[in-house]
Design a protein around this motif. Structure first.
Motif, PDB file in Angstrom:
ATOM      1  N   LEU A  17       0.826  -1.211   0.000  1.00  0.00           N
ATOM      2  CA  LEU A  17       0.000   0.000   0.000  1.00  0.00           C
ATOM      3  C   LEU A  17       0.858   1.258   0.000  1.00  0.00           C
ATOM      4  CD1 LEU A  17      -2.852  -1.022   2.454  1.00  0.00           C
ATOM      5  CD2 LEU A  17      -3.041  -0.621  -0.006  1.00  0.00           C
ATOM      6  N   MET A  18       1.968   1.239   0.730  1.00  0.00           N
ATOM      7  CA  MET A  18       2.853   2.406   0.744  1.00  0.00           C
ATOM      8  C   MET A  18       3.473   2.656  -0.630  1.00  0.00           C
ATOM      9  SD  MET A  18       4.866   2.152   4.353  1.00  0.00           S
ATOM     10  CE  MET A  18       5.912   3.557   4.056  1.00  0.00           C
ATOM     11  N   MET A  19       3.781   1.600  -1.343  1.00  0.00           N
ATOM     12  CA  MET A  19       4.403   1.778  -2.655  1.00  0.00           C
ATOM     13  C   MET A  19       3.415   2.325  -3.686  1.00  0.00           C
ATOM     14  SD  MET A  19       7.033  -1.361  -3.267  1.00  0.00           S
ATOM     15  CE  MET A  19       5.942  -2.690  -2.809  1.00  0.00           C
ATOM     16  N   PHE A  20       2.167   1.878  -3.629  1.00  0.00           N
ATOM     17  CA  PHE A  20       1.254   2.176  -4.727  1.00  0.00           C
ATOM     18  C   PHE A  20       0.070   3.063  -4.373  1.00  0.00           C
ATOM     19  CE2 PHE A  20       3.104  -2.078  -5.609  1.00  0.00           C
ATOM     20  CZ  PHE A  20       3.885  -1.701  -6.681  1.00  0.00           C
ATOM     21  N   LYS A  23      -1.199   8.193  -1.370  1.00  0.00           N
ATOM     22  CA  LYS A  23      -2.111   9.342  -1.287  1.00  0.00           C
ATOM     23  C   LYS A  23      -3.417   8.935  -0.604  1.00  0.00           C
ATOM     24  CE  LYS A  23      -4.418  12.852  -4.010  1.00  0.00           C
ATOM     25  NZ  LYS A  23      -4.688  13.388  -5.331  1.00  0.00           N
ATOM     26  N   GLU A  24      -3.944   7.786  -0.967  1.00  0.00           N
ATOM     27  CA  GLU A  24      -5.186   7.319  -0.363  1.00  0.00           C
ATOM     28  C   GLU A  24      -4.996   6.993   1.118  1.00  0.00           C
ATOM     29  OE1 GLU A  24      -3.989   6.229  -3.254  1.00  0.00           O
ATOM     30  OE2 GLU A  24      -5.533   6.687  -4.725  1.00  0.00           O
ATOM     31  N   ILE A  25      -3.837   6.442   1.463  1.00  0.00           N
ATOM     32  CA  ILE A  25      -3.569   6.118   2.869  1.00  0.00           C
ATOM     33  C   ILE A  25      -3.447   7.402   3.687  1.00  0.00           C
ATOM     34  CG2 ILE A  25      -1.859   5.142   4.442  1.00  0.00           C
ATOM     35  CD1 ILE A  25      -1.409   2.962   2.422  1.00  0.00           C
ATOM     36  N   THR A  27      -4.835  10.241   3.027  1.00  0.00           N
ATOM     37  CA  THR A  27      -6.176  10.809   3.125  1.00  0.00           C
ATOM     38  C   THR A  27      -7.017  10.042   4.140  1.00  0.00           C
ATOM     39  OG1 THR A  27      -6.045  11.490   0.813  1.00  0.00           O
ATOM     40  CG2 THR A  27      -8.225  11.442   1.810  1.00  0.00           C
ATOM     41  N   PHE A  28      -6.925   8.724   4.134  1.00  0.00           N
ATOM     42  CA  PHE A  28      -7.707   7.898   5.061  1.00  0.00           C
ATOM     43  C   PHE A  28      -7.259   8.091   6.507  1.00  0.00           C
ATOM     44  CE2 PHE A  28      -8.335   3.797   7.258  1.00  0.00           C
ATOM     45  CZ  PHE A  28      -9.720   3.771   7.250  1.00  0.00           C
ATOM     46  N   THR A  29      -5.945   8.138   6.735  1.00  0.00           N
ATOM     47  CA  THR A  29      -5.452   8.197   8.112  1.00  0.00           C
ATOM     48  C   THR A  29      -5.369   9.603   8.674  1.00  0.00           C
ATOM     49  OG1 THR A  29      -3.161   8.196   7.334  1.00  0.00           O
ATOM     50  CG2 THR A  29      -4.133   6.066   7.919  1.00  0.00           C
ATOM     51  N   HIS A  30      -5.118  10.594   7.844  1.00  0.00           N
ATOM     52  CA  HIS A  30      -4.892  11.948   8.346  1.00  0.00           C
ATOM     53  C   HIS A  30      -5.966  12.959   7.949  1.00  0.00           C
ATOM     54  CE1 HIS A  30      -0.912  10.812   9.688  1.00  0.00           C
ATOM     55  NE2 HIS A  30      -0.620  10.360   8.486  1.00  0.00           N
ATOM     56  N   GLY A  31      -6.778  12.640   6.977  1.00  0.00           N
ATOM     57  CA  GLY A  31      -7.748  13.611   6.482  1.00  0.00           C
ATOM     58  C   GLY A  31      -7.206  14.320   5.251  1.00  0.00           C
ATOM     59  N   ILE A  32      -8.102  14.944   4.502  1.00  0.00           N
ATOM     60  CA  ILE A  32      -7.727  15.552   3.217  1.00  0.00           C
ATOM     61  C   ILE A  32      -6.759  16.718   3.397  1.00  0.00           C
ATOM     62  CG2 ILE A  32      -8.637  16.805   1.217  1.00  0.00           C
ATOM     63  CD1 ILE A  32     -11.210  15.136   1.552  1.00  0.00           C
ATOM     64  N   GLU A  33      -7.009  17.579   4.370  1.00  0.00           N
ATOM     65  CA  GLU A  33      -6.173  18.769   4.551  1.00  0.00           C
ATOM     66  C   GLU A  33      -4.740  18.408   4.945  1.00  0.00           C
ATOM     67  OE1 GLU A  33      -5.939  22.480   7.634  1.00  0.00           O
ATOM     68  OE2 GLU A  33      -7.925  21.850   6.966  1.00  0.00           O
ATOM     69  N   THR A  34      -4.587  17.533   5.903  1.00  0.00           N
ATOM     70  CA  THR A  34      -3.253  17.113   6.342  1.00  0.00           C
ATOM     71  C   THR A  34      -2.562  16.304   5.259  1.00  0.00           C
ATOM     72  OG1 THR A  34      -4.065  17.043   8.610  1.00  0.00           O
ATOM     73  CG2 THR A  34      -1.991  15.942   8.176  1.00  0.00           C
ATOM     74  N   ALA A  35      -3.314  15.475   4.530  1.00  0.00           N
ATOM     75  CA  ALA A  35      -2.727  14.684   3.447  1.00  0.00           C
ATOM     76  C   ALA A  35      -2.142  15.596   2.379  1.00  0.00           C
ATOM     77  CB  ALA A  35      -3.773  13.758   2.846  1.00  0.00           C
ATOM     78  N   THR A  36      -2.818  16.684   2.080  1.00  0.00           N
ATOM     79  CA  THR A  36      -2.310  17.627   1.093  1.00  0.00           C
ATOM     80  C   THR A  36      -0.984  18.232   1.554  1.00  0.00           C
ATOM     81  OG1 THR A  36      -4.592  18.153   0.494  1.00  0.00           O
ATOM     82  CG2 THR A  36      -2.906  19.687  -0.243  1.00  0.00           C
ATOM     83  N   LYS A  37      -0.886  18.552   2.846  1.00  0.00           N
ATOM     84  CA  LYS A  37       0.368  19.095   3.377  1.00  0.00           C
ATOM     85  C   LYS A  37       1.479  18.046   3.350  1.00  0.00           C
ATOM     86  CE  LYS A  37      -1.835  22.264   6.625  1.00  0.00           C
ATOM     87  NZ  LYS A  37      -2.050  22.522   8.071  1.00  0.00           N
ATOM     88  N   LEU A  38       1.127  16.810   3.700  1.00  0.00           N
ATOM     89  CA  LEU A  38       2.141  15.753   3.771  1.00  0.00           C
ATOM     90  C   LEU A  38       2.651  15.337   2.401  1.00  0.00           C
ATOM     91  CD1 LEU A  38       0.654  13.433   6.534  1.00  0.00           C
ATOM     92  CD2 LEU A  38       2.609  14.971   6.731  1.00  0.00           C
ATOM     93  N   LEU A  39       1.866  15.568   1.366  1.00  0.00           N
ATOM     94  CA  LEU A  39       2.277  15.162   0.019  1.00  0.00           C
ATOM     95  C   LEU A  39       3.146  16.189  -0.681  1.00  0.00           C
ATOM     96  CD1 LEU A  39      -1.002  13.431  -1.155  1.00  0.00           C
ATOM     97  CD2 LEU A  39       1.171  12.355  -0.614  1.00  0.00           C
ATOM     98  N   GLY A  40       3.362  17.350  -0.062  1.00  0.00           N
ATOM     99  CA  GLY A  40       4.240  18.362  -0.633  1.00  0.00           C
ATOM    100  C   GLY A  40       3.496  19.402  -1.422  1.00  0.00           C
ATOM    101  N   SER A  41       4.120  20.575  -1.569  1.00  0.00           N
ATOM    102  CA  SER A  41       3.454  21.684  -2.253  1.00  0.00           C
ATOM    103  C   SER A  41       4.007  21.939  -3.653  1.00  0.00           C
ATOM    104  CB  SER A  41       3.577  22.958  -1.412  1.00  0.00           C
ATOM    105  OG  SER A  41       4.938  23.233  -1.161  1.00  0.00           O
ATOM    106  N   THR A  42       5.258  21.592  -3.905  1.00  0.00           N
ATOM    107  CA  THR A  42       5.837  21.792  -5.231  1.00  0.00           C
ATOM    108  C   THR A  42       6.021  20.432  -5.901  1.00  0.00           C
ATOM    109  OG1 THR A  42       8.128  21.616  -4.464  1.00  0.00           O
ATOM    110  CG2 THR A  42       7.100  23.804  -4.372  1.00  0.00           C
TER     111      THR A  42
END
Length: 138
Positions: A17-20, A23-25, A27-42
């Motif tokens: 799941l981590m490899m593929f 983003k869904e993980i 979003t599921f574990t942290h919520g949409i707002e935090t997931a967006t921050k954790l995935l990077g801005s640039t």
């Protein structure tokens, strides 16, 4: 054998799941707002984070395969040694999460849950050691 197989299934599925599907993980574990921050801005940050998550997932998948192989070894001394190493790793991860990960603002609330999970996983290995010591002296 059962504890090794259980940990193997957890590591294999989490690694895949981590490899593929990171983003869904997130979003599921942290919520949409935090997931967006954790995935990077640039785009560069996003690529680095995805690459890091993929390598972490690959490592976890490899650990799952290793646990699967170890589950079929019948040498109790090796199993005991391996369980002690797993306890050490899980306790070390719990300490890492407690001291460092909780300081990251976006991960602070989740680190408590993950720390408890690490402690429970280490307790499963302690349970294995207690059971194997009982069998050793029977």
């Amino acid at each position: 054998m059962l504890i090794c197989l259980l940990h193997s299934v957890i590591a294999l599925s989490s690694g895949a799941l981590m490899m593929f599907r990171m983003k869904e993980i997130y979003t599921f574990t942290h919520g949409i707002e935090t997931a967006t921050k954790l995935l990077g801005s640039t785009p560069h940050d996003q690529l680095l984070i995805r690459t890091s998550d993929s390598f972490s997932g690959l490592l976890l998948f490899a650990i799952g395969l290793f646990l699967f192989m170890v589950s079929f070894i019948e040498d109790m001394d090796f199993q005991s040694f391996f369980a002690k190493g797993c306890i050490f790793l899980h306790v070390f991860m719990a300490v890492w999460r407690f001291w460092f990960e909780r300081r990251v603002e976006d991960l602070a609330w989740d680190s408590v849950r993950q720390t408890v999970g690490d402690i429970l996983l280490s307790l499963s290995w302690v349970f294995f050691l207690v059971c194997s010591w009982g069998e050793k002296y029977d």
